[in-house]
Design a protein around this motif. Structure first.
Motif, PDB file in Angstrom:
ATOM      1  N   TRP A 264       0.841  -1.198   0.000  1.00 44.93           N
ATOM      2  CA  TRP A 264       0.000   0.000   0.000  1.00 44.93           C
ATOM      3  C   TRP A 264       0.877   1.249   0.000  1.00 44.93           C
ATOM      4  CZ3 TRP A 264      -5.190  -1.324  -0.031  1.00 44.93           C
ATOM      5  CH2 TRP A 264      -5.505  -2.626   0.399  1.00 44.93           C
ATOM      6  N   ASP A 265       0.513   2.235  -0.804  1.00 44.60           N
ATOM      7  CA  ASP A 265       1.215   3.510  -0.851  1.00 44.60           C
ATOM      8  C   ASP A 265       0.712   4.377   0.310  1.00 44.60           C
ATOM      9  OD1 ASP A 265       1.905   6.250  -1.436  1.00 44.60           O
ATOM     10  OD2 ASP A 265       2.321   5.640  -3.496  1.00 44.60           O
ATOM     11  N   MET A 266       1.599   4.772   1.212  1.00 43.36           N
ATOM     12  CA  MET A 266       1.182   5.534   2.387  1.00 43.36           C
ATOM     13  C   MET A 266       0.742   6.955   2.047  1.00 43.36           C
ATOM     14  SD  MET A 266       1.045   3.775   5.110  1.00 43.36           S
ATOM     15  CE  MET A 266       0.981   5.081   6.324  1.00 43.36           C
ATOM     16  N   SER A 267       1.201   7.489   0.927  1.00 45.35           N
ATOM     17  CA  SER A 267       0.821   8.854   0.574  1.00 45.35           C
ATOM     18  C   SER A 267      -0.571   8.933  -0.035  1.00 45.35           C
ATOM     19  CB  SER A 267       1.839   9.449  -0.401  1.00 45.35           C
ATOM     20  OG  SER A 267       1.853   8.724  -1.628  1.00 45.35           O
ATOM     21  N   THR A 268      -1.013   7.837  -0.668  1.00 46.49           N
ATOM     22  CA  THR A 268      -2.327   7.835  -1.320  1.00 46.49           C
ATOM     23  C   THR A 268      -3.317   6.869  -0.691  1.00 46.49           C
ATOM     24  OG1 THR A 268      -1.709   6.110  -2.911  1.00 46.49           O
ATOM     25  CG2 THR A 268      -1.210   8.403  -3.506  1.00 46.49           C
ATOM     26  N   GLY A 269      -2.811   5.895   0.076  1.00 50.48           N
ATOM     27  CA  GLY A 269      -3.667   4.879   0.663  1.00 50.48           C
ATOM     28  C   GLY A 269      -4.109   3.819  -0.320  1.00 50.48           C
ATOM     29  N   LYS A 270      -3.527   3.837  -1.520  1.00 52.16           N
ATOM     30  CA  LYS A 270      -3.942   2.906  -2.567  1.00 52.16           C
ATOM     31  C   LYS A 270      -3.070   1.664  -2.606  1.00 52.16           C
ATOM     32  CE  LYS A 270      -5.962   6.386  -5.644  1.00 52.16           C
ATOM     33  NZ  LYS A 270      -5.938   6.984  -7.005  1.00 52.16           N
ATOM     34  N   LEU A 271      -3.679   0.548  -3.023  1.00 49.53           N
ATOM     35  CA  LEU A 271      -2.947  -0.689  -3.242  1.00 49.53           C
ATOM     36  C   LEU A 271      -2.138  -0.552  -4.529  1.00 49.53           C
ATOM     37  CD1 LEU A 271      -2.593  -3.721  -2.357  1.00 49.53           C
ATOM     38  CD2 LEU A 271      -4.404  -4.247  -3.992  1.00 49.53           C
ATOM     39  N   VAL A 272      -0.817  -0.721  -4.432  1.00 49.86           N
ATOM     40  CA  VAL A 272       0.032  -0.562  -5.609  1.00 49.86           C
ATOM     41  C   VAL A 272       0.591  -1.885  -6.110  1.00 49.86           C
ATOM     42  CG1 VAL A 272       0.659   1.822  -5.130  1.00 49.86           C
ATOM     43  CG2 VAL A 272       2.011  -0.020  -4.126  1.00 49.86           C
ATOM     44  N   ASN A 273       0.502  -2.914  -5.309  1.00 48.21           N
ATOM     45  CA  ASN A 273       0.944  -4.226  -5.769  1.00 48.21           C
ATOM     46  C   ASN A 273       0.339  -5.313  -4.897  1.00 48.21           C
ATOM     47  OD1 ASN A 273       2.215  -6.045  -7.429  1.00 48.21           O
ATOM     48  ND2 ASN A 273       4.265  -5.749  -6.584  1.00 48.21           N
ATOM     49  N   ARG A 274       0.038  -6.431  -5.519  1.00 49.38           N
ATOM     50  CA  ARG A 274      -0.433  -7.623  -4.806  1.00 49.38           C
ATOM     51  C   ARG A 274       0.133  -8.829  -5.539  1.00 49.38           C
ATOM     52  NH1 ARG A 274      -6.558  -7.779  -4.152  1.00 49.38           N
ATOM     53  NH2 ARG A 274      -6.133  -6.870  -2.107  1.00 49.38           N
ATOM     54  N   PHE A 275       0.804  -9.711  -4.793  1.00 49.86           N
ATOM     55  CA  PHE A 275       1.357 -10.894  -5.446  1.00 49.86           C
ATOM     56  C   PHE A 275       1.271 -12.104  -4.529  1.00 49.86           C
ATOM     57  CE2 PHE A 275       4.807  -8.478  -3.514  1.00 49.86           C
ATOM     58  CZ  PHE A 275       5.564  -9.417  -2.843  1.00 49.86           C
ATOM     59  N   GLN A 276       1.286 -13.265  -5.119  1.00 56.06           N
ATOM     60  CA  GLN A 276       1.104 -14.524  -4.407  1.00 56.06           C
ATOM     61  C   GLN A 276       2.454 -15.188  -4.186  1.00 56.06           C
ATOM     62  OE1 GLN A 276      -2.439 -16.618  -5.355  1.00 56.06           O
ATOM     63  NE2 GLN A 276      -1.489 -18.641  -5.181  1.00 56.06           N
ATOM     64  N   VAL A 277       2.709 -15.635  -2.956  1.00 53.82           N
ATOM     65  CA  VAL A 277       4.000 -16.229  -2.627  1.00 53.82           C
ATOM     66  C   VAL A 277       3.906 -17.714  -2.326  1.00 53.82           C
ATOM     67  CG1 VAL A 277       4.865 -14.030  -1.767  1.00 53.82           C
ATOM     68  CG2 VAL A 277       3.830 -15.630  -0.166  1.00 53.82           C
ATOM     69  N   SER A 278       2.699 -18.240  -2.303  1.00 53.25           N
ATOM     70  CA  SER A 278       2.522 -19.660  -2.030  1.00 53.25           C
ATOM     71  C   SER A 278       1.343 -20.176  -2.841  1.00 53.25           C
ATOM     72  CB  SER A 278       2.275 -19.899  -0.543  1.00 53.25           C
ATOM     73  OG  SER A 278       1.998 -21.268  -0.264  1.00 53.25           O
ATOM     74  N   ASP A 279       1.438 -21.426  -3.297  1.00 51.89           N
ATOM     75  CA  ASP A 279       0.348 -22.012  -4.066  1.00 51.89           C
ATOM     76  C   ASP A 279      -0.861 -22.320  -3.194  1.00 51.89           C
ATOM     77  OD1 ASP A 279       1.811 -21.890  -6.380  1.00 51.89           O
ATOM     78  OD2 ASP A 279       2.620 -23.912  -6.176  1.00 51.89           O
ATOM     79  N   ILE A 280      -0.617 -22.465  -1.903  1.00 54.10           N
ATOM     80  CA  ILE A 280      -1.688 -22.740  -0.951  1.00 54.10           C
ATOM     81  C   ILE A 280      -1.526 -21.789   0.224  1.00 54.10           C
ATOM     82  CG2 ILE A 280      -1.892 -25.171  -1.577  1.00 54.10           C
ATOM     83  CD1 ILE A 280      -0.241 -25.826   0.925  1.00 54.10           C
ATOM     84  N   GLU A 281      -2.403 -21.871   1.189  1.00 56.62           N
ATOM     85  CA  GLU A 281      -2.277 -21.037   2.387  1.00 56.62           C
ATOM     86  C   GLU A 281      -1.186 -21.617   3.274  1.00 56.62           C
ATOM     87  OE1 GLU A 281      -6.167 -20.913   3.992  1.00 56.62           O
ATOM     88  OE2 GLU A 281      -6.919 -19.501   2.510  1.00 56.62           O
ATOM     89  N   GLY A 282       0.064 -21.313   2.923  1.00 54.92           N
ATOM     90  CA  GLY A 282       1.185 -21.909   3.624  1.00 54.92           C
ATOM     91  C   GLY A 282       2.278 -20.941   3.993  1.00 54.92           C
TER      92      GLY A 282
END
Length: 366
Positions: A264-282
Motif C-alpha cells: 500500500w502507498d502511504m501517501s495515497t492509501g492505494k494498493l500498488v501491488n499484490r502478489f502470491q508467494v505460495s500455491d496454498i495457504e502456507g
C-alpha cells in the motif's frame, strides 16, 4: 498455540530451530501490479553449508530479533523460554524462563539496553504478560500486566519511549517501558490482533488480524500515535492478516494475507501491488528487508524466498522447498529477522514432531 505468523498452521508447528544466513538484494523503484504466479521456481538459489551449527530450543521458534550492533540474537519459542545468543562465537549466553506459555514475540529497544518478551494463547487462563529485561545483565526488570488474553505482537517507537502490544483480547496497549505503566488502550478491532507495526517517523501505528470466521475483521487499521485516534481503515484483504510492516523509508505499508502480499502507498492509501508467494495457504512468516525494496517469506514447504516488492517476482531462494512438503515431521521455517545492516537474516524453524535437536545455523552467502 496460534500466533500471528502462522495462524493456520500452528497445529502442526511442533519443534523449532534457527538459521542465520547472510543476504543482500537490490530492486528498482517502479511499482507494477502483478498477478499470482508460481514465482519461486525462477529465483536464484544460494544455499550453502552452515559455517556454524548451534542447538537450543525444543519447540517452535516464533520470534527473533538482533541487537543494534548485530552481535547478539534473541529468540522466543513455544517451549516457554527466551534464549540470548552470542553471534561472534556462536554460544548460548543465557536461557530465560518465566513465561508459563509459549513466547509469541521478542523485541529489542532501539538503544539495545532493554528487550521485551510476550506470549500466551487465546484461552482465558493463559499467561498474558509482557516482560521487560535488562540486556546487559539479562535480569527481569518488570512485568507489564493488563491484557486479558495472550499477547501476540510487540512494537516500539523509534525514540524507545512507547512500547506497544497487540493481543488476542482485540485491544492494543501503549506502555511506558521505563516506568512500567500503561499510557493508553486502543480499541476498534472486532477480532484478535495478530500483528502491529510503527512507522519510521513514530507517528503512525498499523494493526491487523482476524479469525477463521468468514465475517472476521480483515481490515488494516492506522492509528495516530500522538492522539490515539483511529486515522483510517484499509480494506481489501481476503484472509487473516498475519504480518504488517512499514518499509524503512516509510513510503509503503506491506501486509501478508496468506497466501498473498499486499503493498500500500502511504501517501495515497492505494494498493500498488499484490502478489502470491505460495500455491496454498502456507505462508508461515514475512519480514521486510532493510532496503525498503524486498520482503522475505517462509512457507510450509520449507522454502525461504526473497521477493521484489515492485514486481512481485522471486529474486533469490535462500532455502529450497522440501522434496516432500507433506511430511510434517520435517522442520520448516516459521520466523525471520534481518540484522541491522540487512546483510544477515535469522530464520527460525518449526515442525519436526519426532526431532529432539534443533540447530541454529550460521551461513555465509556465496
Amino acid at each position: 498455540m496460534i500466533h500471528k505468523k502462522n495462524f493456520y498452521t500452528s497445529f502442526i508447528a511442533l519443534i523449532t530451530a534457527a538459521t542465520v544466513i547472510s543476504a543482500g538484494s537490490h530492486l528498482n523503484h517502479t511499482f507494477a501490479q502483478s498477478s499470482p504466479s508460481k514465482n519461486s521456481t525462477t529465483a536464484n538459489s544460494s544455499q550453502t553449508k552452515p559455517a556454524l551449527t548451534l542447538q537450543g530450543h525444543i519447540w517452535t521458534i516464533e520470534a527473533l530479533d538482533f541487537t543494534p550492533d548485530g552481535q547478539t540474537l534473541v529468540s522466543g519459542s513455544y517451549d516457554h523460554t527466551v534464549k540470548v545468543w552470542n553471534l561472534k562465537n556462536g554460544k548460548l549466553i543465557r536461557t530465560l524462563d518465566g513465561h508459563e506459555d509459549g513466547v509469541n514475540d521478542v523485541l529489542i529497544s532501539p538503544d539495545g539496553k532493554l528487550f521485551f518478551t510476550a506470549g500466551g494463547t487465546a484461552e482465558p487462563n493463559t499467561n498474558k504478560v509482557i516482560k521487560v529485561w535488562d540486556m546487559k545483565t539479562k535480569k527481569l526488570l518488570r512485568t507489564l500486566k493488563g491484557h486479558t488474553l495472550g499477547v501476540t505482537s510487540l512494537a516500539i517507537t523509534p525514540d524507545g519511549k512507547t512500547l506497544i502490544s497487540g493481543s488476542y483480547d482485540k485491544t492494543i496497549r501503549l506502555w511506558d517501558p521505563q516506568k512500567g505503566i500503561r499510557k493508553r488502550t486502543l480499541t476498534g478491532h472486532s477480532d484478535p490482533i495478530l500483528s502491529i507495526a510503527v512507522s519510521p517517523d513514530g507517528k503512525t501505528l498499523a494493526s491487523g488480524g482476524g479469525s477463521l470466521n468468514d465475517d472476521s475483521d480483515k481490515t488494516v487499521k492506522l492509528w495516530n500515535l500522538v492522539t490515539g485516534e483511529l486515522a483510517s481503515n484499509i480494506k481489501g484483504n481476503n484472509n487473516v492478516i498475519n504480518f504488517i510492516g512499514f518499509t524503512p523509508d516509510g513510503k509503503y505499508l506491506v501486509n501478508s494475507t496468506d497466501p498473498k502480499i499486499n503493498v500500500w502507498d502511504m501517501s495515497t492509501g492505494k494498493l500498488v501491488n499484490r502478489f502470491q508467494v505460495s500455491d496454498i495457504e502456507g505462508v508461515t512468516s514475512a519480514t521486510l528487508g532493510k532496503d525498503s525494496k524486498t520482503i522475505v517469506t517462509t512457507t510450509l514447504d520449507g522454502a525461504v524466498t526473497i521477493w521484489d516488492l515492485t514486481t512481485g517476482k522471486a529474486i533469490k531462494t535462500l532455502v529450497e522447498a522440501a522434496n516432500n512438503p507433506q511430511n510434517y515431521d520435517q522442520l520448516y521455517p516459521t520466523s525471520t529477522a534481518f540484522s541491522p545492516d540487512g546483510k544477515t537474516i535469522a530464520i527460525g524453524e518449526g515442525g519436526g514432531a519426532y526431532n529432539s535437536k534443533f540447530p541454529i545455523k550460521i551461513q555465509q552467502m556465496p
